[in-house]
Design a protein around this motif. Structure first.
Motif, PDB file in Angstrom:
ATOM      1  N   ARG A  90      10.529  11.634 -12.571  1.00 50.50           N
ATOM      2  CA  ARG A  90       9.861  10.907 -11.368  1.00 50.50           C
ATOM      3  C   ARG A  90       8.419  10.180 -12.435  1.00 50.50           C
ATOM      4  N   ALA A  91       8.873   9.095 -11.800  1.00 53.26           N
ATOM      5  CA  ALA A  91       7.656   7.838 -12.019  1.00 53.26           C
ATOM      6  C   ALA A  91       6.606   7.433 -10.220  1.00 53.26           C
ATOM      7  N   ALA A  92       4.953   7.477 -11.008  1.00 55.09           N
ATOM      8  CA  ALA A  92       4.866   7.475  -8.806  1.00 55.09           C
ATOM      9  C   ALA A  92       4.604   6.028  -8.820  1.00 55.09           C
ATOM     10  N   PHE A  93       4.547   5.697  -7.876  1.00 54.56           N
ATOM     11  CA  PHE A  93       4.562   3.950  -7.582  1.00 54.56           C
ATOM     12  C   PHE A  93       3.141   3.818  -6.515  1.00 54.56           C
ATOM     13  N   VAL A  94       2.952   2.112  -6.703  1.00 53.39           N
ATOM     14  CA  VAL A  94       1.990   1.658  -5.712  1.00 53.39           C
ATOM     15  C   VAL A  94       2.708   0.544  -4.999  1.00 53.39           C
ATOM     16  N   VAL A  95       2.752   0.563  -3.889  1.00 53.07           N
ATOM     17  CA  VAL A  95       3.285  -1.148  -3.684  1.00 53.07           C
ATOM     18  C   VAL A  95       2.556  -1.753  -3.012  1.00 53.07           C
ATOM     19  N   GLU A  96       1.928  -3.606  -4.550  1.00 52.58           N
ATOM     20  CA  GLU A  96       1.184  -3.931  -4.141  1.00 52.58           C
ATOM     21  C   GLU A  96       0.918  -5.146  -3.522  1.00 52.58           C
ATOM     22  N   ALA A  97       2.361  -5.644  -3.436  1.00 52.08           N
ATOM     23  CA  ALA A  97       2.288  -6.946  -2.125  1.00 52.08           C
ATOM     24  C   ALA A  97       3.903  -7.169  -1.627  1.00 52.08           C
ATOM     25  N   GLY A 144       0.716  -1.177   0.504  1.00 49.01           N
ATOM     26  CA  GLY A 144      -0.025   0.551   0.013  1.00 49.01           C
ATOM     27  C   GLY A 144       1.546   1.090   0.385  1.00 49.01           C
ATOM     28  N   MET A 145       2.560   1.046   0.454  1.00 51.51           N
ATOM     29  CA  MET A 145       2.790   2.427  -0.149  1.00 51.51           C
ATOM     30  C   MET A 145       3.025   2.982  -1.354  1.00 51.51           C
ATOM     31  N   SER A 146       3.240   4.093  -1.504  1.00 52.60           N
ATOM     32  CA  SER A 146       3.276   5.167  -2.382  1.00 52.60           C
ATOM     33  C   SER A 146       3.982   6.405  -2.360  1.00 52.60           C
ATOM     34  N   GLY A 147       4.288   6.855  -4.117  1.00 49.15           N
ATOM     35  CA  GLY A 147       5.331   7.731  -3.753  1.00 49.15           C
ATOM     36  C   GLY A 147       6.212   7.435  -4.976  1.00 49.15           C
ATOM     37  N   THR A 148       6.858   8.702  -5.269  1.00 48.87           N
ATOM     38  CA  THR A 148       7.396   8.610  -6.543  1.00 48.87           C
ATOM     39  C   THR A 148       8.832   7.866  -6.233  1.00 48.87           C
ATOM     40  N   VAL A 149       9.826   7.503  -7.484  1.00 47.66           N
ATOM     41  CA  VAL A 149      10.562   7.148  -8.209  1.00 47.66           C
ATOM     42  C   VAL A 149      11.455   8.477  -9.061  1.00 47.66           C
ATOM     43  N   GLU A 150      12.989   9.138  -8.474  1.00 42.78           N
ATOM     44  CA  GLU A 150      13.144  10.139  -9.311  1.00 42.78           C
ATOM     45  C   GLU A 150      14.130   9.445  -9.976  1.00 42.78           C
ATOM     46  N   SER A 151      14.647   9.581 -11.015  1.00 39.84           N
ATOM     47  CA  SER A 151      15.344   8.993 -11.707  1.00 39.84           C
ATOM     48  C   SER A 151      16.660   9.633 -11.831  1.00 39.84           C
ATOM     49  N   TRP A 197       7.448  -9.346  -3.298  1.00 35.30           N
ATOM     50  CA  TRP A 197       7.363  -8.262  -3.540  1.00 35.30           C
ATOM     51  C   TRP A 197       6.690  -7.936  -5.116  1.00 35.30           C
ATOM     52  N   THR A 198       5.702  -7.039  -5.501  1.00 35.58           N
ATOM     53  CA  THR A 198       5.121  -6.221  -6.520  1.00 35.58           C
ATOM     54  C   THR A 198       4.608  -4.991  -5.892  1.00 35.58           C
ATOM     55  N   TRP A 199       5.167  -4.407  -7.273  1.00 37.96           N
ATOM     56  CA  TRP A 199       4.719  -3.114  -7.455  1.00 37.96           C
ATOM     57  C   TRP A 199       4.374  -2.724  -8.601  1.00 37.96           C
ATOM     58  N   ARG A 200       3.420  -1.622  -8.543  1.00 35.88           N
ATOM     59  CA  ARG A 200       2.756  -1.148  -9.498  1.00 35.88           C
ATOM     60  C   ARG A 200       3.913   0.572 -10.225  1.00 35.88           C
ATOM     61  N   VAL A 201       4.225   0.836 -11.366  1.00 34.26           N
ATOM     62  CA  VAL A 201       5.094   1.674 -11.397  1.00 34.26           C
ATOM     63  C   VAL A 201       4.305   2.653 -13.063  1.00 34.26           C
ATOM     64  N   CYS A 202       4.315   3.867 -12.821  1.00 31.96           N
ATOM     65  CA  CYS A 202       3.191   4.603 -13.840  1.00 31.96           C
ATOM     66  C   CYS A 202       4.261   6.078 -14.324  1.00 31.96           C
ATOM     67  N   LEU A 203       4.938   6.170 -15.307  1.00 29.10           N
ATOM     68  CA  LEU A 203       5.701   6.474 -16.357  1.00 29.10           C
ATOM     69  C   LEU A 203       4.596   7.282 -17.431  1.00 29.10           C
TER      70      LEU A 203
END
Length: 128
Positions: free
Chosen positions: A59-66, A47-54, A74-80
């Motif tokens: 910057r890409a937003a993310f949400v950790v799913e599991a 459930g944690m979310s935030g952004t990863v900065e290259s 672990w699994t996460w969803r990243v949106c570029l």
């Protein structure tokens, strides 16, 4: 939607590799494309979310799913922008070291473009 799986083997123990994943502040030390991770939690959790900065400022937003700390997955969803990518990570014992794998789901061209950076990061992750 395409699927690409990468893996790397190294001498680092599985618990050490997992701690590099679980400790958000460590990501930039083994993933050369990451400059910073912006989120409230400093420990990997569902459930944690935030952004990863290259390192080039993207910057890409993310949400950790599991997250399964016991199974080291672990699994996460990243949106570029509007491009979603789902990434599943695993760490397993391999002899005296470990192996880590990454399975990515998303647009084929995006995954193939990202694969060389991801492969480099995985190899750095399993180094002692």
């Amino acid at each position: 939607m395409a699927r690409v799986t990468l893996s790397a083997k190294g001498a680092a123990r599985p618990d050490a590799v997992w701690q590099r994943y679980a400790g958000i502040d460590q990501w930039a030390s083994w993933s050369p494309q990451i400059k910073a991770v912006h989120c409230v939690s400093r420990r990997l959790r569902p459930g944690m979310s935030g952004t990863v900065e290259s390192v080039v400022g993207i910057r890409a937003a993310f949400v950790v799913e599991a997250v399964d700390h016991d199974r080291h997955t672990w699994t996460w969803r990243v949106c570029l922008g509007r491009i979603p990518i789902r990434l599943h990570h695993e760490v397993r014992p391999q002899g005296r070291g470990s192996t880590t794998s990454l399975t990515m789901y998303g647009p084929r061209l995006v995954l193939l473009a990202y694969a060389p950076l991801a492969r480099l990061a995985l190899h750095r992750l399993v180094r002692p």
